[in-house]
Design a protein around this motif. Structure first.
Motif, mmCIF file in Angstrom:
data_model
loop_
_atom_site.group_PDB
_atom_site.id
_atom_site.type_symbol
_atom_site.label_atom_id
_atom_site.label_comp_id
_atom_site.label_asym_id
_atom_site.label_seq_id
_atom_site.Cartn_x
_atom_site.Cartn_y
_atom_site.Cartn_z
ATOM 1 N N TYR A 96 0.879 -1.168 0.000
ATOM 2 C CA TYR A 96 0.000 0.000 0.000
ATOM 3 C C TYR A 96 0.915 1.217 0.000
ATOM 4 O O TYR A 96 1.839 1.303 0.806
ATOM 5 N N ALA A 97 0.677 2.118 -0.939
ATOM 6 C CA ALA A 97 1.468 3.345 -0.994
ATOM 7 C C ALA A 97 0.541 4.535 -1.162
ATOM 8 O O ALA A 97 -0.409 4.483 -1.944
ATOM 9 N N ALA A 98 0.815 5.586 -0.411
ATOM 10 C CA ALA A 98 0.094 6.849 -0.559
ATOM 11 C C ALA A 98 1.127 7.950 -0.761
ATOM 12 O O ALA A 98 2.043 8.099 0.051
ATOM 13 N N CYS A 99 0.997 8.672 -1.847
ATOM 14 C CA CYS A 99 1.933 9.743 -2.166
ATOM 15 C C CYS A 99 1.151 11.037 -2.338
ATOM 16 O O CYS A 99 0.211 11.110 -3.137
ATOM 17 N N LYS A 100 1.552 12.062 -1.569
ATOM 18 C CA LYS A 100 0.860 13.353 -1.608
ATOM 19 C C LYS A 100 1.671 14.327 -2.452
ATOM 20 O O LYS A 100 2.856 14.539 -2.207
ATOM 21 N N PHE A 101 1.001 14.901 -3.447
ATOM 22 C CA PHE A 101 1.608 15.840 -4.383
ATOM 23 C C PHE A 101 1.065 17.237 -4.147
ATOM 24 O O PHE A 101 -0.079 17.410 -3.753
ATOM 25 N N ARG A 102 1.871 18.236 -4.460
ATOM 26 C CA ARG A 102 1.410 19.623 -4.414
ATOM 27 C C ARG A 102 0.554 19.908 -5.648
ATOM 28 O O ARG A 102 0.816 19.415 -6.722
ATOM 29 N N LYS A 103 -0.461 20.727 -5.449
ATOM 30 C CA LYS A 103 -1.275 21.211 -6.559
ATOM 31 C C LYS A 103 -1.527 22.691 -6.311
ATOM 32 O O LYS A 103 -2.263 23.054 -5.400
ATOM 33 N N GLY A 104 -0.859 23.506 -7.059
ATOM 34 C CA GLY A 104 -0.983 24.945 -6.855
ATOM 35 C C GLY A 104 -0.235 25.379 -5.608
ATOM 36 O O GLY A 104 0.612 24.667 -5.078
ATOM 37 N N LYS A 105 -0.577 26.563 -5.111
ATOM 38 C CA LYS A 105 0.140 27.115 -3.954
ATOM 39 C C LYS A 105 -0.324 26.529 -2.636
ATOM 40 O O LYS A 105 0.448 26.405 -1.703
ATOM 41 N N LYS A 106 -1.608 26.194 -2.526
ATOM 42 C CA LYS A 106 -2.123 25.705 -1.244
ATOM 43 C C LYS A 106 -2.821 24.365 -1.352
ATOM 44 O O LYS A 106 -3.396 23.900 -0.382
ATOM 45 N N GLY A 107 -2.776 23.748 -2.488
ATOM 46 C CA GLY A 107 -3.513 22.499 -2.662
ATOM 47 C C GLY A 107 -2.617 21.278 -2.759
ATOM 48 O O GLY A 107 -1.411 21.377 -2.922
ATOM 49 N N SER A 108 -3.249 20.130 -2.633
ATOM 50 C CA SER A 108 -2.541 18.868 -2.815
ATOM 51 C C SER A 108 -3.533 17.821 -3.280
ATOM 52 O O SER A 108 -4.740 17.999 -3.187
ATOM 53 N N TYR A 109 -2.993 16.737 -3.793
ATOM 54 C CA TYR A 109 -3.808 15.568 -4.097
ATOM 55 C C TYR A 109 -2.975 14.339 -3.755
ATOM 56 O O TYR A 109 -1.743 14.406 -3.682
ATOM 57 N N THR A 110 -3.648 13.245 -3.512
ATOM 58 C CA THR A 110 -2.967 12.020 -3.104
ATOM 59 C C THR A 110 -3.238 10.910 -4.108
ATOM 60 O O THR A 110 -4.381 10.707 -4.523
ATOM 61 N N VAL A 111 -2.180 10.216 -4.482
ATOM 62 C CA VAL A 111 -2.296 9.005 -5.281
ATOM 63 C C VAL A 111 -2.078 7.843 -4.331
ATOM 64 O O VAL A 111 -1.071 7.793 -3.609
ATOM 65 N N GLU A 112 -3.032 6.934 -4.308
ATOM 66 C CA GLU A 112 -2.943 5.760 -3.441
ATOM 67 C C GLU A 112 -2.904 4.520 -4.333
ATOM 68 O O GLU A 112 -3.768 4.336 -5.185
ATOM 69 N N ALA A 113 -1.886 3.708 -4.138
ATOM 70 C CA ALA A 113 -1.730 2.491 -4.942
ATOM 71 C C ALA A 113 -1.751 1.274 -4.028
ATOM 72 O O ALA A 113 -1.159 1.283 -2.947
ATOM 73 N N ARG A 114 -2.423 0.257 -4.481
ATOM 74 C CA ARG A 114 -2.443 -1.035 -3.797
ATOM 75 C C ARG A 114 -2.039 -2.075 -4.826
ATOM 76 O O ARG A 114 -2.681 -2.206 -5.865
ATOM 77 N N CYS A 115 -0.975 -2.762 -4.532
ATOM 78 C CA CYS A 115 -0.464 -3.729 -5.496
ATOM 79 C C CYS A 115 0.225 -4.883 -4.771
ATOM 80 O O CYS A 115 0.268 -4.915 -3.542
ATOM 81 N N ARG A 116 0.733 -5.801 -5.557
ATOM 82 C CA ARG A 116 1.474 -6.933 -5.001
ATOM 83 C C ARG A 116 2.857 -6.969 -5.628
ATOM 84 O O ARG A 116 2.990 -6.893 -6.844
ATOM 85 N N ASP A 117 3.877 -7.058 -4.792
ATOM 86 C CA ASP A 117 5.249 -7.240 -5.257
ATOM 87 C C ASP A 117 5.519 -8.735 -5.294
ATOM 88 O O ASP A 117 5.448 -9.415 -4.260
ATOM 89 N N ILE A 118 5.816 -9.241 -6.470
ATOM 90 C CA ILE A 118 6.079 -10.666 -6.649
ATOM 91 C C ILE A 118 7.572 -10.787 -6.952
ATOM 92 O O ILE A 118 8.039 -10.350 -8.012
#
Length: 174
Positions: A96-118
């Motif tokens: 499970y990974a959650a990465c928070k990115f900046r969006k503009g001067k005061k905003g952000s968005y998060t990409v959340e990935a769920r995967c399997r490492d084989i």
């Protein structure tokens, strides 16, 4: 009576599990050198569209360069299944990974990935290393932008310099 073979298998599984957790630590602490210690130099990895082909070291370099520009990252590993056969092993790990990115001067968005490492592992010079990794992406979500002014305060202990990061400080003398 102690079954030496079973005992060695438990030790090997724990060493592999430690490497899996070390991988997360390297990503979240943005520590390239630590990330390199998880992969064999001649490893091959396939992270799907994110990184379809290359070595583990190349992936670490690419991913951590991206992580340096994010507000925060958070990786967790769970449901770790490991099978050992001598100096070779296989594992499947839910990530499970959650990465928070900046969006503009005061905003952000998060990409959340769920995967399997084989992974396929080999024990080389006494250390377990990933020699082949395929990542199966199961679910990915993007959360809408939010104002970050209040949320920024929750990232108070995230430092990009090792000497200032609390987790490096606490492990330094151990």
């Amino acid at each position: 009576m102690i079954d030496e073979k079973k005992l060695q298998e438990l030790i090997d599984k724990e060493e592999i599990r430690d490497q899996i957790y070390t991988y997360c630590r390297a990503l979240d602490r943005i520590d390239n050198e630590l990330g390199y210690t998880v992969f064999a130099e001649d490893s091959h990895v396939n992270y799907g569209p994110t990184f379809p082909s290359g070595t583990g070291r190349q992936f670490i370099d690419l991913m951590l360069e991206q992580h340096r520009h994010m507000i925060s990252t958070h990786h967790m590993m769970t449901n770790i299944l490991i099978k050992v056969n001598g100096d070779k092993a296989s594992s499947e790990t839910y990530m499970y990974a959650a990465c928070k990115f900046r969006k503009g001067k005061k905003g952000s968005y998060t990409v959340e990935a769920r995967c399997r490492d084989i992974d396929r592992w080999e024990k080389r010079d006494g250390k377990w290393l990933i020699v082949d990794r395929v990542v199966a992406g199961d679910n990915t979500f993007i959360y809408s932008p939010v104002e970050t002014s209040d949320l920024e305060n929750y990232n108070t202990h995230r430092n990009k310099k090792r000497e200032e990061d609390q987790s490096y400080i606490v492990f330094k003398d151990i």
